[in-house]
Design an enzyme around this catalytic site. Structure first.
Site, PDB file in Angstrom:
ATOM      1  N   THR A 115      -2.162 -10.458  13.619  1.00  0.00           N
ATOM      2  CA  THR A 115      -3.060  -9.602  12.840  1.00  0.00           C
ATOM      3  C   THR A 115      -2.874  -9.832  11.336  1.00  0.00           C
ATOM      4  OG1 THR A 115      -3.117  -7.933  14.552  1.00  0.00           O
ATOM      5  CG2 THR A 115      -3.519  -7.164  12.316  1.00  0.00           C
ATOM      6  N   ASP A 172     -13.002  -2.064   0.126  1.00  0.00           N
ATOM      7  CA  ASP A 172     -12.980  -3.259  -0.727  1.00  0.00           C
ATOM      8  C   ASP A 172     -13.997  -4.313  -0.271  1.00  0.00           C
ATOM      9  OD1 ASP A 172     -11.466  -3.660   1.582  1.00  0.00           O
ATOM     10  OD2 ASP A 172     -10.200  -5.165   0.655  1.00  0.00           O
ATOM     11  N   ARG A 179      -1.313   1.358  17.482  1.00  0.00           N
ATOM     12  CA  ARG A 179      -2.614   0.854  17.919  1.00  0.00           C
ATOM     13  C   ARG A 179      -2.468   0.329  19.355  1.00  0.00           C
ATOM     14  NH1 ARG A 179      -5.113   1.323  13.168  1.00  0.00           N
ATOM     15  NH2 ARG A 179      -4.410   0.220  11.289  1.00  0.00           N
ATOM     16  N   ASP A 207     -16.287  -1.576   4.093  1.00  0.00           N
ATOM     17  CA  ASP A 207     -15.183  -0.667   3.776  1.00  0.00           C
ATOM     18  C   ASP A 207     -14.899  -0.576   2.274  1.00  0.00           C
ATOM     19  OD1 ASP A 207     -14.059  -3.196   3.442  1.00  0.00           O
ATOM     20  OD2 ASP A 207     -12.075  -2.544   4.107  1.00  0.00           O
ATOM     21  N   LYS A 225      -2.325  -6.601  -4.041  1.00  0.00           N
ATOM     22  CA  LYS A 225      -1.871  -7.792  -3.323  1.00  0.00           C
ATOM     23  C   LYS A 225      -2.144  -9.027  -4.165  1.00  0.00           C
ATOM     24  CE  LYS A 225      -5.908  -8.704  -0.473  1.00  0.00           C
ATOM     25  NZ  LYS A 225      -6.359  -9.226   0.792  1.00  0.00           N
ATOM     26  N   LYS A 254     -11.808 -11.938   4.764  1.00  0.00           N
ATOM     27  CA  LYS A 254     -12.949 -11.516   5.560  1.00  0.00           C
ATOM     28  C   LYS A 254     -14.019 -11.019   4.602  1.00  0.00           C
ATOM     29  CE  LYS A 254     -10.623  -7.143   6.794  1.00  0.00           C
ATOM     30  NZ  LYS A 254      -9.184  -7.343   6.566  1.00  0.00           N
ATOM     31  N   GLU A 266     -11.400 -10.578  13.263  1.00  0.00           N
ATOM     32  CA  GLU A 266     -10.453  -9.633  13.851  1.00  0.00           C
ATOM     33  C   GLU A 266     -11.234  -8.483  14.471  1.00  0.00           C
ATOM     34  OE1 GLU A 266      -6.476  -9.274  11.654  1.00  0.00           O
ATOM     35  OE2 GLU A 266      -7.972  -9.037  10.091  1.00  0.00           O
ATOM     36  N   GLU A 267     -10.613  -7.856  15.460  1.00  0.00           N
ATOM     37  CA  GLU A 267     -11.276  -6.732  16.115  1.00  0.00           C
ATOM     38  C   GLU A 267     -11.500  -5.567  15.163  1.00  0.00           C
ATOM     39  OE1 GLU A 267      -9.228  -3.893  16.174  1.00  0.00           O
ATOM     40  OE2 GLU A 267      -7.682  -5.202  15.324  1.00  0.00           O
ATOM     41  N   SER A 268     -10.767  -5.552  14.049  1.00  0.00           N
ATOM     42  CA  SER A 268     -10.790  -4.423  13.121  1.00  0.00           C
ATOM     43  C   SER A 268     -11.951  -4.537  12.140  1.00  0.00           C
ATOM     44  CB  SER A 268      -9.454  -4.341  12.390  1.00  0.00           C
ATOM     45  OG  SER A 268      -9.195  -5.584  11.752  1.00  0.00           O
ATOM     46  N   ARG A 294       0.845  -1.201   0.000  1.00  0.00           N
ATOM     47  CA  ARG A 294       0.000   0.000   0.000  1.00  0.00           C
ATOM     48  C   ARG A 294       0.870   1.236   0.000  1.00  0.00           C
ATOM     49  NH1 ARG A 294      -5.029  -1.539   3.959  1.00  0.00           N
ATOM     50  NH2 ARG A 294      -5.364  -3.511   2.912  1.00  0.00           N
ATOM     51  N   SER A 333      -8.014  -0.974   0.531  1.00  0.00           N
ATOM     52  CA  SER A 333      -9.010  -1.304   1.538  1.00  0.00           C
ATOM     53  C   SER A 333      -9.654  -0.098   2.204  1.00  0.00           C
ATOM     54  CB  SER A 333      -8.364  -2.233   2.559  1.00  0.00           C
ATOM     55  OG  SER A 333      -9.344  -2.723   3.418  1.00  0.00           O
ATOM     56  N   HIS A 334      -9.439   0.028   3.517  1.00  0.00           N
ATOM     57  CA  HIS A 334     -10.104   1.090   4.264  1.00  0.00           C
ATOM     58  C   HIS A 334      -9.375   2.430   4.154  1.00  0.00           C
ATOM     59  CE1 HIS A 334      -6.954  -0.568   6.733  1.00  0.00           C
ATOM     60  NE2 HIS A 334      -6.951   0.553   7.422  1.00  0.00           N
ATOM     61  N   ASP A 348     -14.539  -5.969   2.535  1.00  0.00           N
ATOM     62  CA  ASP A 348     -14.267  -7.123   3.403  1.00  0.00           C
ATOM     63  C   ASP A 348     -14.523  -6.830   4.882  1.00  0.00           C
ATOM     64  OD1 ASP A 348     -12.077  -5.489   3.677  1.00  0.00           O
ATOM     65  OD2 ASP A 348     -10.577  -7.034   3.242  1.00  0.00           O
ATOM     66  N   ARG A 349     -14.695  -5.562   5.248  1.00  0.00           N
ATOM     67  CA  ARG A 349     -14.984  -5.248   6.650  1.00  0.00           C
ATOM     68  C   ARG A 349     -16.475  -5.032   6.864  1.00  0.00           C
ATOM     69  NH1 ARG A 349     -10.367  -1.512   9.318  1.00  0.00           N
ATOM     70  NH2 ARG A 349      -8.600  -2.599   8.395  1.00  0.00           N
TER      71      ARG A 349
HETATM   72  C1  VG1 Z   1      -5.384  -3.445   9.728  1.00  0.00           C
HETATM   73  C2  VG1 Z   1      -6.138  -4.229  10.780  1.00  0.00           C
HETATM   74  C3  VG1 Z   1      -6.026  -5.716  10.507  1.00  0.00           C
HETATM   75  C4  VG1 Z   1      -6.517  -5.997   9.088  1.00  0.00           C
HETATM   76  C5  VG1 Z   1      -5.766  -5.144   8.094  1.00  0.00           C
HETATM   77  C6  VG1 Z   1      -6.289  -5.290   6.691  1.00  0.00           C
HETATM   78  O1  VG1 Z   1      -4.022  -3.788   9.781  1.00  0.00           O
HETATM   79  O2  VG1 Z   1      -5.667  -3.921  12.065  1.00  0.00           O
HETATM   80  O3  VG1 Z   1      -6.762  -6.412  11.468  1.00  0.00           O
HETATM   81  O4  VG1 Z   1      -6.329  -7.352   8.763  1.00  0.00           O
HETATM   82  O5  VG1 Z   1      -5.883  -3.766   8.445  1.00  0.00           O
HETATM   83  O6  VG1 Z   1      -7.647  -4.944   6.621  1.00  0.00           O
HETATM   84  P1  VG1 Z   1      -2.915  -2.882  10.532  1.00  0.00           P
HETATM   85  O7  VG1 Z   1      -1.601  -3.551  10.255  1.00  0.00           O
HETATM   86  O8  VG1 Z   1      -3.039  -1.502   9.949  1.00  0.00           O
HETATM   87  O9  VG1 Z   1      -3.301  -2.883  11.967  1.00  0.00           O
HETATM   88  V1  VG1 Z   1      -8.224  -4.293   5.191  1.00  0.00           V
HETATM   89  O10 VG1 Z   1      -9.884  -4.235   5.311  1.00  0.00           O
HETATM   90  O11 VG1 Z   1      -7.420  -2.780   5.265  1.00  0.00           O
HETATM   91  O12 VG1 Z   1      -7.637  -5.250   4.016  1.00  0.00           O
HETATM   92 CO    CO Z   2     -10.757  -4.009   3.554  1.00  0.00          CO
END
Ligand code: VG1
Ligand code: CO
Length: 554
Positions: free
Chosen positions: A355, A290, A507, A288, A132, A387, A374-376, A28, A119-120, A292-293
């Site tokens: 994670t 893409d 975090r 989100d 990816k 996800k 995941e908590e995220s 990214r 993603s987000h 997946d969240r």
């Molecule tokens: C974050 C989240 C993690 C998740 C990752 C990808 O990673 O904490 O739980 O798997 O994003 O999600 P990090 O390394 O920034 O904590 V997604 O929806 O951005 O593909």
């Molecule tokens: Co995502």
């Protein structure tokens, strides 16, 4: 259709970049970084160079539609042609949500897939882009592969690209370029079919068409809108307008496509409107960039993602796909231990992974787990290897339809039975990398001296940097986050984000378990106040970063 005769070109000479190290979920970077001459090409060729079975293979390609998606896809198609790929299956308009791409890889038994998404992270010209590679099980490539790609990217001297004119990405059909076949397919249809095979659609339809139930799905102008419209409003009969911000826009409407209490503000305001007008929907959800969240809300009620996983696990027998029982549950280390309690009751194992979704792949493939999360705001199952935001929403709808209770009642009953895991995550975004590294190093150095010490009447029983031993392939992943575990089951965890593109993001994850139902009504931040204080005392966040409050609290 024979589309265009490629002009055979000599390999293009190139210079390596030094920063193409994939993070938690792929490479990214800012759009501007990706637009540098040869930047994307180098990375794609590095992936191809690590795939010995590439010639004649099938690849799935698609992205979340963010700015630069279309340009990147044209480059990837030309490179696929020049690298002897046999077939590319592409979502119409270059679009696949991440879970849909994972499904397509599995359905077509493809060698793998290239997913274009950050993603987000925000999109648009000044936003982020990402790429990816997912392997043949449909999941993110494991660390061993991403490391090999990074090594290849540091040595690359040339890449292969065919000279062909652009493919019309929006027209469904088949094209042949030299020996490369390109099939452009509906981005939603196969995924929608998969969802229908997992859930009780007639029952959910009854719920969504009843006049006692309303829901709102916030597409955040990202990839999931069209999926949600087709499935929720189309197949399941939800009222028109159920999906808000449902168009996919390349800049996500200028918004941050992260479904949390801060960024999904419109949805949150609507769900918390109850006291004023009494007209909030019964169920709210968002996904989100893409797709997946997921964020799950009830009327005036927010479901913590860790709780969502636990509730889905405890109620999985109500969902057709899982009525035969669960094999096990996986959760990332910082995710709360609420799912562990459900696993205990169901007498199934619960695995704790680092994670990132890539760590669930082996457990799913080996039949050790059925659900993971995941908590995220990430939840998923063995139906794909990513996800899956909309899948989680459908899980909740199926459970709501079966139980006929409100979201809040279901969660409160869950707490009454299992106890409540108060949980919060504090993000300190965009702090200087050097400060973040020093903070973690300081924690690392002081870790041992914390054991046996008391903070606010809790004794530290373990302080370590989490190491994961994959039980399936034996691989070891170190330095996955500093954990401080207390004698009452509370936990404080620190780690640095691996998905950001500017500076570092710290975090801080905090959890406290409360069995007594009389204490289940506290405000989360208040319930965790003394642990938050302890975290500051131990890590000196203010001292190292100069920040006296987090950027985002979830
Ligand atoms: C974050 C989240 C993690 C998740 C990752 C990808 O990673 O904490 O739980 O798997 O994003 O999600 P990090 O390394 O920034 O904590 V997604 O929806 O951005 O593909
Ligand atoms: Co995502």
């Amino acid at each position: 259709m024979y589309y265009s005769k490629p002009i055979k070109l000599q390999p293009v000479k190139t210079q390596p970049f030094t920063d193409q190290k994939p993070g938690t979920s792929g490479l990214r970077k800012t759009v501007n970084t990706f637009k540098q001459t040869d930047y994307l090409q180098n990375f794609v060729q590095s992936i191809f160079n690590c795939l010995p079975d590439l010639a004649g293979s099938t690849l799935i390609v698609g992205g979340d539609g963010r700015y630069y998606n279309r340009e990147a896809i044209q480059i990837i198609l030309r490179m696929a042609a020049a690298n002897s790929v046999g077939k590319v299956i592409l979502g119409q308009g270059g679009i696949f949500s991440t879970p849909a791409a994972s499904h397509m890889i599995r359905k077509h038994k493809a060698l793998g897939g290239i997913i274009l998404s950050a993603s987000h992270n925000p999109g648009g010209m000044d936003g982020d882009f990402g790429i990816k590679y997912n392997i043949s099980n449909g999941g993110p490539a494991p660390e061993e592969f991403t490391e090999a790609v990074f090594e290849a990217s540091k040595k690359i001297t040339e890449y292969h690209i065919a000279g062909i004119k652009g493919i019309p990405l929006d027209i469904i059909g088949e094209y042949t370029i030299d020996r490369l076949q390109i099939e452009i397919v509906d981005s939603v249809a196969d995924y929608a079919e998969l969802m229908e095979s997992l859930f009780d659609f007639p029952k959910i339809k009854q719920l969504l068409t009843s006049d006692k139930f309303t829901m709102c799905f916030d597409g955040m102008y990202a990839v999931c809108g069209p999926y949600a419209k087709k499935i929720l409003e189309g197949q399941l009969g939800a009222k028109e307008g159920t999906v808000i911000r449902g168009e996919s826009l390349p800049n996500f409407g200028g918004c941050h496509p992260d479904p949390n209490l801060v960024h999904a503000k419109q949805l949150v305001d609507l769900m918390y409107d109850a006291e004023e007008t009494g007209s909030s929907p019964n169920f709210g959800a968002a996904s989100d960039g893409d797709g997946d969240r997921n964020m799950i809300m009830g009327d005036y009620f927010f479901v913590t993602p860790s709780d969502s996983l636990a509730v889905i696990a405890a109620n999985a027998h109500l969902i057709p796909a899982y009525k035969g029982g669960l094999k096990g549950i996986g959760r990332s280390m910082p995710t709360s231990q609420a799912p562990d309690r459900v696993a205990e009751k169901l007498e199934i194992p619960c695995y704790e992974t680092p994670t990132g979704w890539k760590f669930f792949g082996n457990l799913l493939d080996d039949g050790r787990i059925t659900l993971c999360g995941e908590e995220s705001f990430g939840t998923g199952s063995d139906h794909v290897r990513e996800k899956d935001g909309l899948w989680a929403v459908l899980c909740w709808l199926n459970i709501l339809a079966e139980r006929g209770q409100s979201v809040e009642d279901i969660v409160r009953q869950h707490w009454a039975e299992f106890g409540r895991n108060y949980y919060t995550r504090h993000d300190y975004e965009n702090i200087p990398s050097e400060a973040a590294d020093k903070l973690i190093l300081n924690l690392q150095n002081n870790m041992d001296s914390l054991v046996e010490r008391e903070f606010n009447n809790r004794k530290v029983i373990t302080a370590d940097n989490f190491t994961y031993h994959d039980p399936v392939d034996g691989s070891v992943s170190k330095n996955q986050g500093i954990r401080i575990l207390f004698d009452d089951g509370s936990r404080i965890i620190f780690r640095l984000s691996g998905t950001g593109t500017g500076g570092a993001t710290l975090r801080l994850y905090i959890e406290r378990y409360v069995k007594d139902i009389k204490e289940h009504d506290l405000d989360t931040q208040e319930a965790l106040y003394d642990l938050i204080e302890t975290a500051e005392l131990i890590a000196n966040i203010i001292g190292f970063t100069g920040r006296d409050e987090p950027t985002v609290i979830t």
